[in-house]
Design a protein around this motif. Structure first.
Motif, PDB file in Angstrom:
ATOM      1  N   LEU A  65       0.956  -1.284  -0.148  1.00 39.29           N
ATOM      2  CA  LEU A  65       0.124  -0.176   0.411  1.00 39.29           C
ATOM      3  C   LEU A  65       0.765   1.160   0.055  1.00 39.29           C
ATOM      4  N   LEU A  66       1.825   1.528   1.136  1.00 33.57           N
ATOM      5  CA  LEU A  66       2.822   2.014   0.972  1.00 33.57           C
ATOM      6  C   LEU A  66       3.576   2.745  -0.947  1.00 33.57           C
ATOM      7  N   THR A  67       4.086   2.047  -0.670  1.00 34.61           N
ATOM      8  CA  THR A  67       5.094   2.011  -1.791  1.00 34.61           C
ATOM      9  C   THR A  67       4.064   2.033  -3.262  1.00 34.61           C
ATOM     10  N   SER A  68       3.087   1.474  -2.717  1.00 39.99           N
ATOM     11  CA  SER A  68       2.294   2.062  -4.512  1.00 39.99           C
ATOM     12  C   SER A  68       2.066   3.971  -3.975  1.00 39.99           C
ATOM     13  N   LEU A  69       2.147   4.171  -3.567  1.00 41.40           N
ATOM     14  CA  LEU A  69       2.199   5.752  -3.684  1.00 41.40           C
ATOM     15  C   LEU A  69       3.282   6.474  -4.424  1.00 41.40           C
ATOM     16  N   THR A  70       4.496   5.246  -4.760  1.00 39.12           N
ATOM     17  CA  THR A  70       5.236   5.974  -4.822  1.00 39.12           C
ATOM     18  C   THR A  70       5.604   5.476  -6.615  1.00 39.12           C
ATOM     19  N   SER A  71       4.164   4.931  -6.885  1.00 44.28           N
ATOM     20  CA  SER A  71       4.650   4.314  -8.665  1.00 44.28           C
ATOM     21  C   SER A  71       3.082   5.782  -8.810  1.00 44.28           C
ATOM     22  N   LEU A  72       2.340   6.276  -8.503  1.00 43.18           N
ATOM     23  CA  LEU A  72       1.167   7.305  -8.228  1.00 43.18           C
ATOM     24  C   LEU A  72       2.239   7.875  -8.078  1.00 43.18           C
ATOM     25  N   ALA A  73       3.279   8.960  -7.420  1.00 45.03           N
ATOM     26  CA  ALA A  73       3.925   9.824  -8.004  1.00 45.03           C
ATOM     27  C   ALA A  73       4.679  10.399  -9.270  1.00 45.03           C
ATOM     28  N   SER A  74       5.078   8.884  -9.783  1.00 48.32           N
ATOM     29  CA  SER A  74       6.140   8.443 -10.626  1.00 48.32           C
ATOM     30  C   SER A  74       5.406   8.501 -12.289  1.00 48.32           C
ATOM     31  N   SER A  75       4.466   8.270 -11.523  1.00 51.07           N
ATOM     32  CA  SER A  75       3.315   8.354 -13.081  1.00 51.07           C
ATOM     33  C   SER A  75       2.602   9.762 -13.089  1.00 51.07           C
ATOM     34  N   ILE A  76       2.366  10.550 -12.306  1.00 52.96           N
ATOM     35  CA  ILE A  76       1.288  11.232 -12.243  1.00 52.96           C
ATOM     36  C   ILE A  76       2.902  12.908 -12.460  1.00 52.96           C
ATOM     37  N   TYR A  77       3.659  12.318 -12.538  1.00 51.06           N
ATOM     38  CA  TYR A  77       4.972  13.777 -12.546  1.00 51.06           C
ATOM     39  C   TYR A  77       6.239  13.462 -12.827  1.00 51.06           C
ATOM     40  N   PHE A  78       6.835  12.481 -11.848  1.00 51.19           N
ATOM     41  CA  PHE A  78       8.100  12.677 -12.060  1.00 51.19           C
ATOM     42  C   PHE A  78       8.139  11.719 -13.548  1.00 51.19           C
ATOM     43  N   ILE A 250       1.049  14.180 -17.756  1.00 53.90           N
ATOM     44  CA  ILE A 250       0.741  14.480 -16.614  1.00 53.90           C
ATOM     45  C   ILE A 250      -0.967  13.621 -16.580  1.00 53.90           C
ATOM     46  N   ILE A 251      -1.612  14.124 -17.922  1.00 54.20           N
ATOM     47  CA  ILE A 251      -3.065  14.092 -17.856  1.00 54.20           C
ATOM     48  C   ILE A 251      -3.296  11.914 -17.780  1.00 54.20           C
ATOM     49  N   TRP A 252      -2.507  11.852 -18.067  1.00 52.09           N
ATOM     50  CA  TRP A 252      -2.463  10.413 -18.814  1.00 52.09           C
ATOM     51  C   TRP A 252      -2.041   9.672 -17.663  1.00 52.09           C
ATOM     52  N   GLY A 253      -1.016  10.380 -16.682  1.00 46.72           N
ATOM     53  CA  GLY A 253      -0.311   9.346 -15.448  1.00 46.72           C
ATOM     54  C   GLY A 253      -1.442  10.176 -14.120  1.00 46.72           C
ATOM     55  N   ILE A 254      -3.087  11.053 -14.193  1.00 39.99           N
ATOM     56  CA  ILE A 254      -3.319  10.855 -13.543  1.00 39.99           C
ATOM     57  C   ILE A 254      -4.355   9.936 -13.090  1.00 39.99           C
ATOM     58  N   PHE A 255      -5.039   9.063 -14.681  1.00 40.08           N
ATOM     59  CA  PHE A 255      -5.836   8.391 -14.617  1.00 40.08           C
ATOM     60  C   PHE A 255      -5.481   7.223 -14.988  1.00 40.08           C
ATOM     61  N   GLY A 256      -3.869   6.810 -15.243  1.00 37.98           N
ATOM     62  CA  GLY A 256      -3.580   5.881 -15.393  1.00 37.98           C
ATOM     63  C   GLY A 256      -3.137   5.239 -14.020  1.00 37.98           C
ATOM     64  N   GLY A 257      -1.703   6.191 -13.437  1.00 38.11           N
ATOM     65  CA  GLY A 257      -1.554   6.067 -11.755  1.00 38.11           C
ATOM     66  C   GLY A 257      -2.532   5.422 -11.348  1.00 38.11           C
ATOM     67  N   GLN A 259      -5.558   4.462 -11.697  1.00 31.72           N
ATOM     68  CA  GLN A 259      -5.661   2.788 -12.361  1.00 31.72           C
ATOM     69  C   GLN A 259      -4.924   1.823 -12.137  1.00 31.72           C
ATOM     70  N   MET A 260      -3.346   1.833 -12.303  1.00 39.29           N
ATOM     71  CA  MET A 260      -2.837   0.687 -11.869  1.00 39.29           C
ATOM     72  C   MET A 260      -2.568   0.787 -10.602  1.00 39.29           C
ATOM     73  N   ASN A 261      -3.078   2.372  -9.653  1.00 38.90           N
ATOM     74  CA  ASN A 261      -2.242   1.581  -7.650  1.00 38.90           C
ATOM     75  C   ASN A 261      -3.237   1.411  -7.151  1.00 38.90           C
ATOM     76  N   GLY A 262      -5.113   1.988  -7.501  1.00 42.53           N
ATOM     77  CA  GLY A 262      -5.988   1.943  -6.751  1.00 42.53           C
ATOM     78  C   GLY A 262      -6.564   1.024  -6.229  1.00 42.53           C
ATOM     79  N   GLU A 263      -6.808   0.024  -7.653  1.00 42.60           N
ATOM     80  CA  GLU A 263      -7.414  -1.267  -7.389  1.00 42.60           C
ATOM     81  C   GLU A 263      -6.444  -1.906  -5.364  1.00 42.60           C
ATOM     82  N   ARG A 264      -5.949  -1.763  -5.265  1.00 40.31           N
ATOM     83  CA  ARG A 264      -4.478  -2.332  -3.904  1.00 40.31           C
ATOM     84  C   ARG A 264      -5.680  -1.742  -2.778  1.00 40.31           C
TER      85      ARG A 264
END
Length: 359
Positions: A65-78, A250-257, A259-264
């Protein structure tokens, strides 16, 4: 007739055939270093997962759960940040000093972004502690594990863009090897816990970040241009160019991130944290195989594609289009192949790399 139908059904064969020999001879050495590095990283990842899952499904679920935040931040910005700088590297490398200024801007952008992200998570951790929400696992070590990969990823992408494939391979293998050795060493004396896992991985990530900074330093220090002329090295419109290139990602990353991490987080809300751990293990196996293979191909092709489209020559842009075709079909083959593999052998792999609690 068969050949004609074959080209209709498998158009990528027609796209690949006249170009394979050219690209094989031109980029073989770089691809070998990239592939060997990722392959060794993959093997070490399986060993690492064995130790990570030894903390049990519940604690491993919290880790997921916690490391999914890394993936989310990476998708949206980094990741958009990395893509934009790799894209414009070649248009800002006509002179050695220009490239160094560009890379300095790149590194300062990472430092600011990671610093702000760290402070954000620190505030969240403080709020969690004082409100008695998640105070047992939201720690400074956990924040370090969440944030440091956000710096490592773009620097790795830039090192690949500079075509330092051997260096990247050595860093990635060293990172995983140190992590596995530390897990083995610690396990000989004490039982691994979630807190120890975060502390160990945080130390490893910090070491690998220092290694990346060490190798990229010579590309962004020692500028010979007089200080009063340095502002002219980069185009004044560069920030706008970078932002416009980042925006679709960024736009794709918001929804893609999400999608890829929200299910956890959905699994955690309707089931148990242990089920998140079991789900996270399955997801990690995909990440360590199909996604790593995708990373190999992406890191190999993208610098060449961006460089081709940075050229004004029509022939170079045509080469870029051919590279995109090879890249596209390579990704399709990779994911279809691993889908079939895990469809038949998934249960056996899970039992091999974890404990019976994850079956």
């Amino acid at each position: 007739m068969i050949s004609k139908k074959g080209n209709i059904i498998f158009p990528f064969l027609a796209e690949l055939k006249p170009n394979i020999q050219t690209y094989r001879s031109k980029y073989a050495a770089e691809f070998i270093w990239l592939a060997v590095g990722q392959f060794l990283t993959l093997l070490l990842s399986f060993i690492s997962i064995k130790y990570l899952t030894s903390i049990g499904p519940k604690d491993y679920g919290l880790f997921v759960l916690l490391t999914s935040l890394t993936s989310l931040a990476s998708s949206i910005y980094f990741n958009p940040f990395e893509q934009s700088y790799v894209r414009y590297l070649f248009e800002n490398s006509s002179a050695d000093d220009q490239q160094k200024m560009f890379l300095r801007k790149f590194l300062s952008g990472i430092a600011r972004s990671v610093g702000l992200t760290f402070m954000l998570f620190l505030c969240i951790a403080a709020f969690s502690h004082f409100s008695s929400i998640g105070k047992n696992y939201v720690s400074v070590a956990a924040i370090v594990v969440i944030v440091l990969p956000l710096a490592n990823q773009p620097i790795t992408g830039m090192l690949n863009a500079l075509r330092l494939r051997k260096t990247v391979a050595m860093i990635q293998v060293t990172e995983k090897a140190i992590q596995v050795m530390l897990f083995i060493f610690i396990s000989k004396f004490v039982t691994l816990t979630l807190s120890l896992v975060f502390q160990t991985i945080g130390l490893v990530f910090l070491t690998s970040l220092l290694l990346r900074l060490y190798f990229i330093r010579k590309y962004c220090v020692g500028i010979q241009t007089p200080h009063n002329a340095r502002s002219q090295l980069l185009a004044p419109t560069l920030p706008q160019q970078l932002f416009h290139f980042m925006l679709p990602f960024i736009i794709w990353g918001i929804f893609g991130g999400l999608q890829m991490n929200g299910e956890r987080w959905i699994v955690e809300s309707i089931m148990t944290t242990s089920e998140v751990g079991r789900y996270g293990l399955a997801f990690s196996l995909i990440s360590s195989t199909a996604v790593v293979s995708n990373t190999i191909v992406s890191q190999f092709f993208l610098p060449f594609i961006y460089k081709a489209f940075s050229s004004k020559e029509e022939s170079r842009q045509q080469e870029g289009k051919k590279l995109i075709a090879i890249y596209r079909w390579s990704i399709i083959v990779i994911f279809v192949g691993f889908a079939c593999l895990f469809g038949f052998l998934g249960d056996d792999v899970i039992r091999l790399v974890s404990t019976k609690d994850f079956s």
